[in-house]
Design a protein around this motif. Sequence first.
Motif, PDB file in Angstrom:
ATOM      1  N   LEU A  72      51.261  47.645  39.455  1.00 51.86           N
ATOM      2  CA  LEU A  72      50.396  47.121  40.505  1.00 51.86           C
ATOM      3  C   LEU A  72      49.350  48.186  40.779  1.00 51.86           C
ATOM      4  CD1 LEU A  72      53.050  45.302  42.899  1.00 51.86           C
ATOM      5  CD2 LEU A  72      51.292  44.184  41.300  1.00 51.86           C
ATOM      6  N   GLU A  73      49.997  49.380  40.711  1.00 57.57           N
ATOM      7  CA  GLU A  73      48.848  50.399  41.141  1.00 57.57           C
ATOM      8  C   GLU A  73      47.545  50.555  40.064  1.00 57.57           C
ATOM      9  OE1 GLU A  73      51.238  53.818  41.365  1.00 57.57           O
ATOM     10  OE2 GLU A  73      51.498  53.809  43.534  1.00 57.57           O
ATOM     11  N   GLU A  74      48.046  50.190  38.733  1.00 56.24           N
ATOM     12  CA  GLU A  74      47.098  50.026  37.718  1.00 56.24           C
ATOM     13  C   GLU A  74      46.110  48.978  38.088  1.00 56.24           C
ATOM     14  OE1 GLU A  74      44.873  51.116  34.292  1.00 56.24           O
ATOM     15  OE2 GLU A  74      46.248  52.369  35.407  1.00 56.24           O
ATOM     16  N   ASP A  75      46.758  47.965  38.279  1.00 57.77           N
ATOM     17  CA  ASP A  75      45.911  46.473  38.280  1.00 57.77           C
ATOM     18  C   ASP A  75      44.909  46.962  39.545  1.00 57.77           C
ATOM     19  OD1 ASP A  75      47.283  45.351  36.369  1.00 57.77           O
ATOM     20  OD2 ASP A  75      48.433  44.206  37.558  1.00 57.77           O
ATOM     21  N   LEU A  76      45.705  47.321  40.694  1.00 54.30           N
ATOM     22  CA  LEU A  76      44.678  47.498  41.834  1.00 54.30           C
ATOM     23  C   LEU A  76      43.693  48.468  41.631  1.00 54.30           C
ATOM     24  CD1 LEU A  76      44.033  46.900  44.597  1.00 54.30           C
ATOM     25  CD2 LEU A  76      45.668  48.780  45.311  1.00 54.30           C
ATOM     26  N   SER A  77      43.847  49.659  40.871  1.00 48.44           N
ATOM     27  CA  SER A  77      42.830  50.710  40.500  1.00 48.44           C
ATOM     28  C   SER A  77      41.671  49.925  39.450  1.00 48.44           C
ATOM     29  CB  SER A  77      43.441  51.796  39.523  1.00 48.44           C
ATOM     30  OG  SER A  77      42.535  52.433  39.050  1.00 48.44           O
ATOM     31  N   ILE A  78      41.988  49.065  38.688  1.00 48.14           N
ATOM     32  CA  ILE A  78      41.025  48.239  37.838  1.00 48.14           C
ATOM     33  C   ILE A  78      40.397  47.248  38.696  1.00 48.14           C
ATOM     34  CG2 ILE A  78      40.755  46.785  35.916  1.00 48.14           C
ATOM     35  CD1 ILE A  78      43.544  47.855  34.842  1.00 48.14           C
ATOM     36  N   LEU A  79      40.986  46.555  39.674  1.00 49.22           N
ATOM     37  CA  LEU A  79      40.345  45.932  40.404  1.00 49.22           C
ATOM     38  C   LEU A  79      39.422  46.500  41.343  1.00 49.22           C
ATOM     39  CD1 LEU A  79      40.104  42.957  41.721  1.00 49.22           C
ATOM     40  CD2 LEU A  79      41.901  43.544  43.065  1.00 49.22           C
ATOM     41  N   ALA A  80      39.616  47.655  42.049  1.00 50.25           N
ATOM     42  CA  ALA A  80      38.439  48.320  42.882  1.00 50.25           C
ATOM     43  C   ALA A  80      37.518  48.837  42.005  1.00 50.25           C
ATOM     44  CB  ALA A  80      39.552  49.581  43.354  1.00 50.25           C
ATOM     45  N   LEU A  84      34.878  29.192  43.649  1.00 46.88           N
ATOM     46  CA  LEU A  84      36.083  28.689  44.206  1.00 46.88           C
ATOM     47  C   LEU A  84      36.785  27.786  43.501  1.00 46.88           C
ATOM     48  CD1 LEU A  84      35.341  28.695  48.131  1.00 46.88           C
ATOM     49  CD2 LEU A  84      36.231  30.514  46.732  1.00 46.88           C
ATOM     50  N   THR A  85      36.442  26.746  42.840  1.00 46.81           N
ATOM     51  CA  THR A  85      36.774  25.737  42.083  1.00 46.81           C
ATOM     52  C   THR A  85      37.406  26.532  40.756  1.00 46.81           C
ATOM     53  OG1 THR A  85      35.354  23.940  43.100  1.00 46.81           O
ATOM     54  CG2 THR A  85      36.666  23.600  40.790  1.00 46.81           C
ATOM     55  N   ALA A  86      36.766  27.392  40.147  1.00 40.09           N
ATOM     56  CA  ALA A  86      37.012  27.912  39.002  1.00 40.09           C
ATOM     57  C   ALA A  86      38.483  28.926  39.315  1.00 40.09           C
ATOM     58  CB  ALA A  86      36.099  28.897  38.447  1.00 40.09           C
ATOM     59  N   LEU A  87      38.165  29.457  40.355  1.00 39.95           N
ATOM     60  CA  LEU A  87      39.466  30.378  40.753  1.00 39.95           C
ATOM     61  C   LEU A  87      40.649  29.481  41.032  1.00 39.95           C
ATOM     62  CD1 LEU A  87      40.409  33.326  41.759  1.00 39.95           C
ATOM     63  CD2 LEU A  87      39.627  32.605  44.033  1.00 39.95           C
ATOM     64  N   GLU A  88      40.515  28.498  41.778  1.00 36.22           N
ATOM     65  CA  GLU A  88      41.983  27.691  41.910  1.00 36.22           C
ATOM     66  C   GLU A  88      42.350  27.186  40.831  1.00 36.22           C
ATOM     67  OE1 GLU A  88      40.153  24.483  44.458  1.00 36.22           O
ATOM     68  OE2 GLU A  88      40.081  25.988  46.224  1.00 36.22           O
ATOM     69  N   ARG A  89      41.481  26.770  39.731  1.00 43.99           N
ATOM     70  CA  ARG A  89      41.875  26.372  38.642  1.00 43.99           C
ATOM     71  C   ARG A  89      42.770  27.356  37.767  1.00 43.99           C
ATOM     72  NH1 ARG A  89      37.454  23.599  37.292  1.00 43.99           N
ATOM     73  NH2 ARG A  89      36.362  25.553  36.266  1.00 43.99           N
ATOM     74  N   ARG A  93      46.329  35.310  34.514  1.00 44.49           N
ATOM     75  CA  ARG A  93      45.452  36.240  35.653  1.00 44.49           C
ATOM     76  C   ARG A  93      44.669  36.961  34.629  1.00 44.49           C
ATOM     77  NH1 ARG A  93      47.640  33.160  38.612  1.00 44.49           N
ATOM     78  NH2 ARG A  93      48.740  33.843  40.386  1.00 44.49           N
ATOM     79  N   PHE A  94      43.399  37.396  35.167  1.00 52.41           N
ATOM     80  CA  PHE A  94      42.372  38.111  34.389  1.00 52.41           C
ATOM     81  C   PHE A  94      42.928  39.352  34.065  1.00 52.41           C
ATOM     82  CE2 PHE A  94      39.030  41.346  34.327  1.00 52.41           C
ATOM     83  CZ  PHE A  94      38.066  40.811  33.517  1.00 52.41           C
ATOM     84  N   LEU A  95      43.435  40.154  34.772  1.00 54.15           N
ATOM     85  CA  LEU A  95      43.924  41.435  34.274  1.00 54.15           C
ATOM     86  C   LEU A  95      44.898  41.335  32.908  1.00 54.15           C
ATOM     87  CD1 LEU A  95      44.013  43.507  37.495  1.00 54.15           C
ATOM     88  CD2 LEU A  95      42.572  43.480  35.789  1.00 54.15           C
ATOM     89  N   ARG A  96      45.966  40.345  33.283  1.00 58.29           N
ATOM     90  CA  ARG A  96      46.637  40.286  31.999  1.00 58.29           C
ATOM     91  C   ARG A  96      46.136  39.785  30.741  1.00 58.29           C
ATOM     92  NH1 ARG A  96      50.701  36.433  34.463  1.00 58.29           N
ATOM     93  NH2 ARG A  96      50.513  37.025  36.431  1.00 58.29           N
ATOM     94  N   GLU A  97      45.214  38.847  31.018  1.00 55.93           N
ATOM     95  CA  GLU A  97      44.364  38.588  29.832  1.00 55.93           C
ATOM     96  C   GLU A  97      43.566  39.510  29.128  1.00 55.93           C
ATOM     97  OE1 GLU A  97      40.563  35.595  29.943  1.00 55.93           O
ATOM     98  OE2 GLU A  97      42.383  34.332  29.968  1.00 55.93           O
TER      99      GLU A  97
END
Length: 148
Positions: free
Chosen positions: A69-77, A114-119, A126-130
Amino acid sequence: MQKRSRRLNIYFDPDILKQMEARAARRNLSKSALVETAVLSFLTDDAAERQEAATSRRLDRMSRQIAGLEEDLSILAETLTLFIRFWLTSTPPLPESARASARAMGLERFEGFLTALERRLATGDRFLRERSRDIAARQGAADSDPTE
């Protein structure tokens, strides 16, 4: 009132007896005390030790999850920071006459986002896993590339 120990004659395989004697000597215990402790441990199932081991395994798993999660959060930030910097440095201010139509177009595009995000959230991917899979696939292809 003091409990009295009772004598019990038991037979051990010679190899087990050697191990038991060695363990008793290392721990500075009598063979009787060692056997009594082993039998008591067997009878009580070492519930506390099993609980401690299970707790340790859970804590280890949680530590690995938190690290992920720390790695994902770092990438997101970092991603958000780069996007904001790019957007602020490359988007010129609009003249007053174009702001109303730009706001309307922005709201329409945001609704599409928002529609694309909901889908995407509905699929569970998830983007980070992909992105991690894409990077791993590229690295795997580079590692197996015979031209290198």
